[in-house]
Design an enzyme around this catalytic site. Sequence first.
Site, PDB file in Angstrom:
ATOM      1  CG  HIS A  17      -1.931  -0.971   1.379  1.00  0.00           C
ATOM      2  ND1 HIS A  17      -2.055  -1.781   2.489  1.00  0.00           N
ATOM      3  CD2 HIS A  17      -2.944  -1.314   0.552  1.00  0.00           C
ATOM      4  CE1 HIS A  17      -3.104  -2.582   2.322  1.00  0.00           C
ATOM      5  NE2 HIS A  17      -3.662  -2.328   1.164  1.00  0.00           N
ATOM      6  CE  LYS A  41     -12.023  -6.442   2.453  1.00  0.00           C
ATOM      7  NZ  LYS A  41     -10.667  -5.951   2.225  1.00  0.00           N
ATOM      8  NE  ARG A  90      -3.340  -6.904  -4.210  1.00  0.00           N
ATOM      9  CZ  ARG A  90      -4.097  -7.109  -3.173  1.00  0.00           C
ATOM     10  NH1 ARG A  90      -3.572  -7.486  -2.044  1.00  0.00           N
ATOM     11  NH2 ARG A  90      -5.413  -6.962  -3.251  1.00  0.00           N
ATOM     12  CB  SER A 128      -4.313  -6.363   4.726  1.00  0.00           C
ATOM     13  OG  SER A 128      -3.906  -5.099   4.281  1.00  0.00           O
TER      14      SER A 128
HETATM   15  P1  ADP Z   1     -10.041  -2.800   0.025  1.00  0.00           P
HETATM   16  O1  ADP Z   1     -10.670  -3.498   1.171  1.00  0.00           O
HETATM   17  O2  ADP Z   1     -10.687  -1.504  -0.342  1.00  0.00           O
HETATM   18  O3  ADP Z   1      -9.706  -3.671  -1.180  1.00  0.00           O
HETATM   19  P2  ADP Z   1      -7.256  -2.845   0.804  1.00  0.00           P
HETATM   20  O4  ADP Z   1      -6.725  -2.155   2.007  1.00  0.00           O
HETATM   21  O5  ADP Z   1      -7.177  -4.334   0.813  1.00  0.00           O
HETATM   22  O6  ADP Z   1      -8.695  -2.281   0.634  1.00  0.00           O
HETATM   23  O7  ADP Z   1      -6.532  -2.307  -0.511  1.00  0.00           O
HETATM   24  C1  ADP Z   1      -6.675  -0.996  -0.964  1.00  0.00           C
HETATM   25  C2  ADP Z   1      -6.160  -0.885  -2.377  1.00  0.00           C
HETATM   26  O8  ADP Z   1      -4.756  -1.172  -2.396  1.00  0.00           O
HETATM   27  C3  ADP Z   1      -6.784  -1.886  -3.353  1.00  0.00           C
HETATM   28  O9  ADP Z   1      -6.938  -1.267  -4.602  1.00  0.00           O
HETATM   29  C4  ADP Z   1      -5.772  -2.998  -3.424  1.00  0.00           C
HETATM   30  O10 ADP Z   1      -5.838  -3.689  -4.668  1.00  0.00           O
HETATM   31  C5  ADP Z   1      -4.470  -2.202  -3.307  1.00  0.00           C
HETATM   32  N1  ADP Z   1      -3.371  -3.023  -2.785  1.00  0.00           N
HETATM   33  C6  ADP Z   1      -3.399  -3.905  -1.777  1.00  0.00           C
HETATM   34  N2  ADP Z   1      -2.215  -4.509  -1.596  1.00  0.00           N
HETATM   35  C7  ADP Z   1      -1.383  -3.993  -2.557  1.00  0.00           C
HETATM   36  C8  ADP Z   1      -0.024  -4.238  -2.931  1.00  0.00           C
HETATM   37  N3  ADP Z   1       0.703  -5.174  -2.313  1.00  0.00           N
HETATM   38  N4  ADP Z   1       0.494  -3.530  -3.940  1.00  0.00           N
HETATM   39  C9  ADP Z   1      -0.272  -2.610  -4.605  1.00  0.00           C
HETATM   40  N5  ADP Z   1      -1.566  -2.344  -4.321  1.00  0.00           N
HETATM   41  C10 ADP Z   1      -2.123  -3.027  -3.307  1.00  0.00           C
END
Ligand code: ADP
Length: 161
Positions: A17, A41, A90, A128
């Site tokens: 992130h 979630k 990803r 995450s």
């Molecule tokens: P959500 O629950 O909204 O999907 P996340 O916190 O899981 O929220 O992710 C937020 C954004 O960051 C999403 O667009 C996700 O695809 C992106 N994201 C998550 N992990 C990574 C990573 N390792 N590299 C790049 N982008 C990521």
Amino acid sequence: MTIALYPGSFDPVTNGHLDTAIRAARLFDTVVMAVFDRPNKNLLFSTAERVELLQEATRELPRIRVTTYNALTVHYARQIGAGVIVRGLRVASDFEHEFQMAQVNQTIDADIDVVVFMASRKYTFLSSTTVREVASLGGDVSGFVPPHIVQALKRKFAHKE
Ligand code: ADP
């Protein structure tokens, strides 16, 4: 001045992130990382904890701000004057979800564009969920999240044992 909104659950924020946010901050003047207050979630960290962990992780990144919201993402973007929503991609399986959300957002507010960053190669595998799972089983997550989050995960799982 272009403000970009980077919304997510950030439960917890990972190096993936942060990599996306830092890259977005090269393109946009301000990147607002916004913790969604009511994602549908099972969450490990509360909203206040997720915000605090994110604030600590971005303390030395002047163009990145941290907030929380519980509205529709496009409504919140408009509220803070953001013309862009940042997301990360990803693997192919992310695409369908991100594409669908972008289409819905565009239908609601066509003035706000979604800009998707391809994950950096070293973070393509990182989510995450993976971090929570590895940490819950006592694995080392220090390559995946900043040090203060390693500690926060240790505290969280110590209480759960
Ligand atoms: P959500 O629950 O909204 O999907 P996340 O916190 O899981 O929220 O992710 C937020 C954004 O960051 C999403 O667009 C996700 O695809 C992106 N994201 C998550 N992990 C990574 C990573 N390792 N590299 C790049 N982008 C990521």
